[in-house]
Scaffold this motif. Structure first.
Motif, PDB file in Angstrom:
ATOM      1  N   SER A   1     -11.410  -3.742 -10.352  1.00 14.95           N
ATOM      2  CA  SER A   1     -12.227  -2.820  -8.868  1.00 14.95           C
ATOM      3  C   SER A   1     -10.475  -2.014  -8.421  1.00 14.95           C
ATOM      4  N   GLU A   2     -10.836  -0.958  -7.851  1.00 16.94           N
ATOM      5  CA  GLU A   2      -9.964  -0.269  -7.570  1.00 16.94           C
ATOM      6  C   GLU A   2      -9.646  -1.113  -5.729  1.00 16.94           C
ATOM      7  N   VAL A   3      -7.779  -1.245  -6.096  1.00 15.20           N
ATOM      8  CA  VAL A   3      -7.554  -2.022  -4.421  1.00 15.20           C
ATOM      9  C   VAL A   3      -7.009   0.238  -4.039  1.00 15.20           C
ATOM     10  N   PHE A   4      -5.900   0.378  -4.044  1.00 16.90           N
ATOM     11  CA  PHE A   4      -5.678   1.904  -3.654  1.00 16.90           C
ATOM     12  C   PHE A   4      -5.165   2.421  -4.234  1.00 16.90           C
ATOM     13  N   GLU A   5      -4.985   3.929  -3.957  1.00 21.05           N
ATOM     14  CA  GLU A   5      -3.949   5.223  -4.976  1.00 21.05           C
ATOM     15  C   GLU A   5      -2.677   5.266  -3.636  1.00 21.05           C
ATOM     16  N   ALA A   6      -1.840   5.844  -5.132  1.00 22.18           N
ATOM     17  CA  ALA A   6      -1.007   5.546  -3.918  1.00 22.18           C
ATOM     18  C   ALA A   6      -0.024   7.328  -4.657  1.00 22.18           C
ATOM     19  N   GLU A   7       0.428   7.650  -3.877  1.00 25.70           N
ATOM     20  CA  GLU A   7       1.483   8.864  -3.880  1.00 25.70           C
ATOM     21  C   GLU A   7       2.544   9.236  -3.663  1.00 25.70           C
ATOM     22  N   GLY A   8       3.389   9.312  -4.462  1.00 24.20           N
ATOM     23  CA  GLY A   8       4.816   9.254  -4.072  1.00 24.20           C
ATOM     24  C   GLY A   8       5.348  10.892  -3.498  1.00 24.20           C
ATOM     25  N   ASP A   9       6.682  10.801  -2.054  1.00 28.02           N
ATOM     26  CA  ASP A   9       6.778  11.858  -1.957  1.00 28.02           C
ATOM     27  C   ASP A   9       8.963  11.924  -2.052  1.00 28.02           C
ATOM     28  N   GLY A  10       8.860  11.208  -2.831  1.00 22.91           N
ATOM     29  CA  GLY A  10      10.866  11.307  -2.985  1.00 22.91           C
ATOM     30  C   GLY A  10      10.981   9.676  -2.801  1.00 22.91           C
ATOM     31  N   THR A  11      11.256  10.009  -1.541  1.00 19.92           N
ATOM     32  CA  THR A  11      12.085   8.190  -1.269  1.00 19.92           C
ATOM     33  C   THR A  11      11.125   7.074  -0.265  1.00 19.92           C
ATOM     34  N   GLY A  12       9.351   8.490  -0.389  1.00 19.31           N
ATOM     35  CA  GLY A  12       8.034   6.865   0.266  1.00 19.31           C
ATOM     36  C   GLY A  12       7.025   7.597  -0.912  1.00 19.31           C
ATOM     37  N   PHE A  13       6.097   7.132   0.160  1.00 14.72           N
ATOM     38  CA  PHE A  13       5.057   7.063  -0.616  1.00 14.72           C
ATOM     39  C   PHE A  13       3.393   6.935   0.125  1.00 14.72           C
ATOM     40  N   THR A  14       2.438   7.328  -0.065  1.00 14.63           N
ATOM     41  CA  THR A  14       1.371   7.673   1.170  1.00 14.63           C
ATOM     42  C   THR A  14       0.179   7.273   0.083  1.00 14.63           C
ATOM     43  N   LEU A  15      -1.002   6.372   0.667  1.00 17.94           N
ATOM     44  CA  LEU A  15      -1.631   5.196   0.581  1.00 17.94           C
ATOM     45  C   LEU A  15      -2.752   6.140   1.109  1.00 17.94           C
ATOM     46  N   ARG A  16      -3.502   5.758   0.063  1.00 17.60           N
ATOM     47  CA  ARG A  16      -5.367   6.086   0.133  1.00 17.60           C
ATOM     48  C   ARG A  16      -5.943   4.385  -0.521  1.00 17.60           C
ATOM     49  N   PRO A  17      -6.641   3.729   0.223  1.00 13.33           N
ATOM     50  CA  PRO A  17      -7.152   3.075   0.203  1.00 13.33           C
ATOM     51  C   PRO A  17      -8.156   3.103  -0.937  1.00 13.33           C
ATOM     52  N   ALA A  18      -8.981   1.538  -1.327  1.00 11.00           N
ATOM     53  CA  ALA A  18     -10.378   1.875  -2.235  1.00 11.00           C
ATOM     54  C   ALA A  18     -12.035   2.615  -1.372  1.00 11.00           C
ATOM     55  N   GLU A  19     -12.764   3.010  -1.324  1.00  9.91           N
ATOM     56  CA  GLU A  19     -13.906   3.355  -1.504  1.00  9.91           C
ATOM     57  C   GLU A  19     -14.723   2.005  -1.426  1.00  9.91           C
ATOM     58  N   PRO A  20     -15.598   1.888  -0.172  1.00  9.09           N
ATOM     59  CA  PRO A  20     -16.712   0.523  -0.330  1.00  9.09           C
ATOM     60  C   PRO A  20     -17.173   1.311  -1.509  1.00  9.09           C
ATOM     61  N   PRO A  21     -17.793   0.274  -1.782  1.00  2.00           N
ATOM     62  CA  PRO A  21     -19.253   1.020  -3.293  1.00  2.00           C
ATOM     63  C   PRO A  21     -20.816   0.882  -2.485  1.00  2.00           C
ATOM     64  N   SER A  22     -21.143   1.805  -3.017  1.00  2.00           N
ATOM     65  CA  SER A  22     -22.363   2.570  -2.494  1.00  2.00           C
ATOM     66  C   SER A  22     -23.677   2.275  -3.270  1.00  2.00           C
ATOM     67  N   ARG A  23     -23.772   1.459  -4.299  1.00  2.36           N
ATOM     68  CA  ARG A  23     -24.464   0.788  -4.736  1.00  2.36           C
ATOM     69  C   ARG A  23     -25.293  -0.912  -3.985  1.00  2.36           C
ATOM     70  N   ARG A  24     -26.462  -1.444  -4.076  1.00  6.29           N
ATOM     71  CA  ARG A  24     -26.863  -2.607  -3.423  1.00  6.29           C
ATOM     72  C   ARG A  24     -27.875  -2.915  -4.936  1.00  6.29           C
TER      73      ARG A  24
END
Ligand SMILES: Cc1cc2nc3c(=O)[nH]c(=O)nc-3n(C[C@H](O)[C@H](O)[C@H](O)COP(=O)(O)OP(=O)(O)OC[C@H]3O[C@@H](n4cnc5c(N)ncnc54)[C@H](O)[C@@H]3O)c2cc1C
Ligand code: SF4
Ligand code: SF4
Ligand code: FES
Lengths: 289, 379
Positions: free
Chosen positions: B93-116
């Motif tokens: 399962s995904e926790v987060f994705e992050a993009e680097g920008d030279g000295t740092g990074f920006t996080l994008r947390p995982a989406e909640p599941p849509s199925r039940r």
């Protein structure tokens, strides 16, 4: 069956537990301690860091390399920044010790049970550290010094591999110059120019100044050192309930779900890393547990 | 156990089909047993026709084969390698994705599941497995979002067991073969000329669902026959585990020589932990782009049978296979009780069946506790 011991933690309703998300921090200070060890200071890019207690750990994230547990080594009284003393042993610690001012590091935490500095009030404190094990104890030592009148004798017994591996040299000199602190340092192998103790740190226990009935002992270092250290303290008559060690296991999540930090029944990220010897001794004394 | 006569109903084969349709109509993804790759696995069902009709399984230590029953039973087998865990705590399962920008990074947390999920044909030991993982992941001070967000909306149509496998021992650990609670609906299959299912209602949701499908009130005789199915299954359990004093004995035998003996057979493959419905350990794995621009952190199933599991700089804590087997066995049967006040084993037998060399947890536990030193070890 005994009830599980759990430290209080917040809950979260977001898609991911926010305690799993590294918060960007800026490197504001870099100091070299020894050939392989650096102390770095970090401040959050936005806002203030959450409060912590001496002995707690943060997960430090070097973007693109990985994430490792590192104890907070600075004073709890400094609210806006945190210091970490990091020994370079592999990929992530190399990245973390190669940083420059202005670089960004992810931080999540603090995690774990702290040193019992409040419970230790009114009695002597004996601190036994081996190598990088002094880093997790620094915040506790600073706490005692900041509330000096609340404690009795403070003894620090510190062992390093060589004279060049001694951490916080200047700070140790400052502490040593105080009349109310006893510091005994020993090294494993002396070169020329070392006139101090040579040998393992646990040998300093019999002559250390503390009242066995009122003392609390805090130990951090290699596991064998903590075992022998605890034994030397027991031999002097300190109760196992008043001997505390900081145990090390693989730590990934920090929030009690990944299972990696288990030592017997304990999850070191929330039942530990600091545990009293009566609880952890029986498990730490079993090889490969 | 007495069935509640006033609420029990009876469902026929068409009713079973209607039940699956009613679940789909309520936007559930219906997960149930299905023959796939030579085993009965858990997979999405499009209709009741997808069930393993007429199949059973022959399970022994290190052995699993599908066998034809010679009838058209829908649930005439025990558990396969999958547990609901595969859906509630996915292997990845995904926790987060992050993009680097030279000295740092920006996080994008995982989406909640849509199925039940609705679990059809879930077994009593599997309900017990979910209850154990509930204690692990949803506590006073923790709500593990990966698990809880999938778990909290599930619906369960359990099936009591009539065909225990040779590796089953739920009766001795008190989790089966009849589920007492924890289900929305529970079926007992009565195979034969008048092929039917006795249905018990376990929740308001179950009652509402059942009202949407054609049923009849259960006759007195149906209840007696249904109870006999599981009573008989109890007597035919392939194995048993004596849980009395088990924790103390195992913690008193941490130095048992039996661990060296089992280590000569154990391949440390980790199969036992991956098929186990209660094992919860996961790793956090970063997938870093080579150019340092992007990273994705994933949570994946982990096993205490790998050296890497206990790695700290300088080497693994549990280098020997015997120490890893000891971690597994003592966690399941002893320290789990300290941590979660419940046994970490629900007696499903999967670890015995899916062990390539047929190591049997019940047999090892018996042998190890026999070497316990009274008053010794770490109790
Ligand atoms: C509670 C605690 C407090 C610590 N405090 C400090 C401190 O104050 N200062 C300090 O220098 N060191 C501390 N450590 C040790 C530090 O975490 C390790 O030195 C570091 O994880 C090594 O990572 P590496 O990539 O440099 O080494 P490698 O040996 O190359 O490790 C490779 C990978 O293994 C994993 N790994 C290795 N050790 C651990 C571990 N203990 N937990 C989780 N994953 C691990 C990581 O993914 C790491 O990237 C502490 C450890 C713990 C458990
Ligand atoms: S330990 Fe084995 S028998 Fe027990 S629940 Fe896990 S897989 Fe099933
Ligand atoms: S037996 Fe091993 S893999 Fe399973 S929960 Fe315990 S430590 Fe984790
Ligand atoms: S670090 Fe994951 S459970 Fe403790």
């Amino acid at each position: 069956m005994s009830a599980p011991t759990l430290s209080p933690r917040p809950t979260t309703t977001g898609p991911v537990d926010e305690r799993l998300l590294p918060v960007p921090h800026r490197v504001v200070d870099v100091r070299r301690d020894t050939a392989d060890t650096m102390t770095i200071g970090l401040e959050p890019i936005h806002g203030m860091p959450p409060p912590f207690e001496p002995g707690q750990v943060d997960m430090l994230y070097a973007f693109g390399t990985g994430e490792v547990p590192i104890s907070i080594s600075s004073s709890t009284q400094v609210a806006d920044r945190r210091e970490y003393t990091i020994r370079r042993v592999g990929a992530v610690t190399t990245a973390l010790t190669n940083v420059e001012r202005g670089d960004r590091i992810g931080v999540r935490g603090p995690f774990g049970v702290p040193w019992p500095v409040e419970a230790a009030r009114g009695g002597d404190v004996v601190v036994i550290a081996g190598g990088i094990g002094l880093a997790p104890l620094r915040a506790a030592i600073l706490h005692v010094l900041e509330h000096r009148q609340a404690y009795g004798q403070l003894s620090l017994l510190y062992g390093a591999r060589t004279a060049g591996d001694i951490l916080y040299r200047e700070e140790l000199e400052t502490w040593r110059s105080r009349l109310d602190v006893d510091i005994d340092v020993t090294i494993d192998a002396a070169g020329s120019g070392w006139h101090g103790n040579v040998g393992v740190v646990t040998r300093l226990v019999p002559r250390a100044r503390f009242d066995e009935q009122r003392a609390t002992a805090l130990l951090c270092g290699p596991e064998v050192m903590m075992r022998y250290g605890a034994q030397a303290l027991l031999d002097r008559g300190i109760a196992p309930e008043r001997i505390f060690v900081s145990a090390e296991r693989n730590m990934l999540c920090g929030i009690g779900t990944c299972g990696h930090c288990q030592l017997g029944p304990y999850f070191l990220c929330h039942d530990g890393p600091v545990l009293s010897w009566d609880r952890v001794g029986p498990y730490m004394s079993v090889r490969e547990l | 156990m007495a069935l509640a006569a006033e609420t029990a109903r009876v469902l026929d084969l068409e009713g079973l089909e209607a039940l699956v349709e009613a679940l789909h109509a309520r936007d559930y993804e219906v997960i149930g047993p299905r023959v796939r790759d030579g085993v009965i696995s858990l997979a999405p069902l499009s209709s009741a026709a997808d069930l393993p009709i007429g199949w059973s399984d022959d399970q022994r230590p290190g052995h699993y084969r599908l066998v034809e029953r010679g009838d058209d039973a829908r649930f005439g087998y025990a558990v396969g390698p999958d547990a609901p865990k595969r859906w509630l705590l996915p292997p990845h399962s995904e926790v987060f994705e992050a993009e680097g920008d030279g000295t740092g990074f920006t996080l994008r947390p995982a989406e909640p599941p849509s199925r039940r999920f609705a679990f059809l044909g879930v077994r009593p030991c599997e309900l017990a497995g979910i209850a154990v993982q509930d204690r692990v992941f949803i506590r006073d001070d923790l709500r593990d979002v990966t698990y809880a967000s999938r778990r909290e909306d599930i619906l369960t149509v359990a099936v009591h067991c009539g065909e225990p496998a040779g590796t089953c021992f739920c009766a001795s650990v008190g989790t089966g073969p009849r589920a007492e609670d924890g289900f929305d609906l529970a079926l007992t299959e009565l195979v034969g000329e008048d092929h039917r299912f006795v249905v018990e209602v376990g929740s308001e949701q179950g009652r509402e669902l059942l009202a949407a499908v054609p049923t009849e009130p259960a006759a007195e005789g149906d209840l007696t026959v249904a109870a006999a199915v599981t009573d008989d299954a109890s007597r035919r359990m392939g194995r048993d585990l004596d849980t009395e004093g088990l924790r103390e004995d195992l913690l008193g035998a941490l130095g048992s020589s039996r661990y060296r003996d089992v280590a000569r057979r154990c391949l440390a493959c980790g199969n036992c932990t991956f098929v186990c419905p209660t094992c919860f350990c996961t790793g956090l794995v970063d997938r870093n782009a080579l150019d340092g621009s992007h990273t994705a952190r994933e949570r994946t199933w982990n096993s205490c049978f790998t050296i890497g599991f206990s790695y700290i700089h300088g080497g693994g804590i549990r280098e020997s296979v015997s120490s890893r087997y000891r971690q597994w066995l003592t966690h399941k049967l002893a320290t789990w009780q300290d941590q979660f006040d419940v046994l970490g084993c629900v007696g499903c037998g999967r670890c015995i069946t899916w062990c390539p060399v047929g190591i049997d947890i019940t047999e090892e536990a018996r042998a190890i506790r026999a070497t316990a030193v009274p008053g010794g070890g770490a109790r």
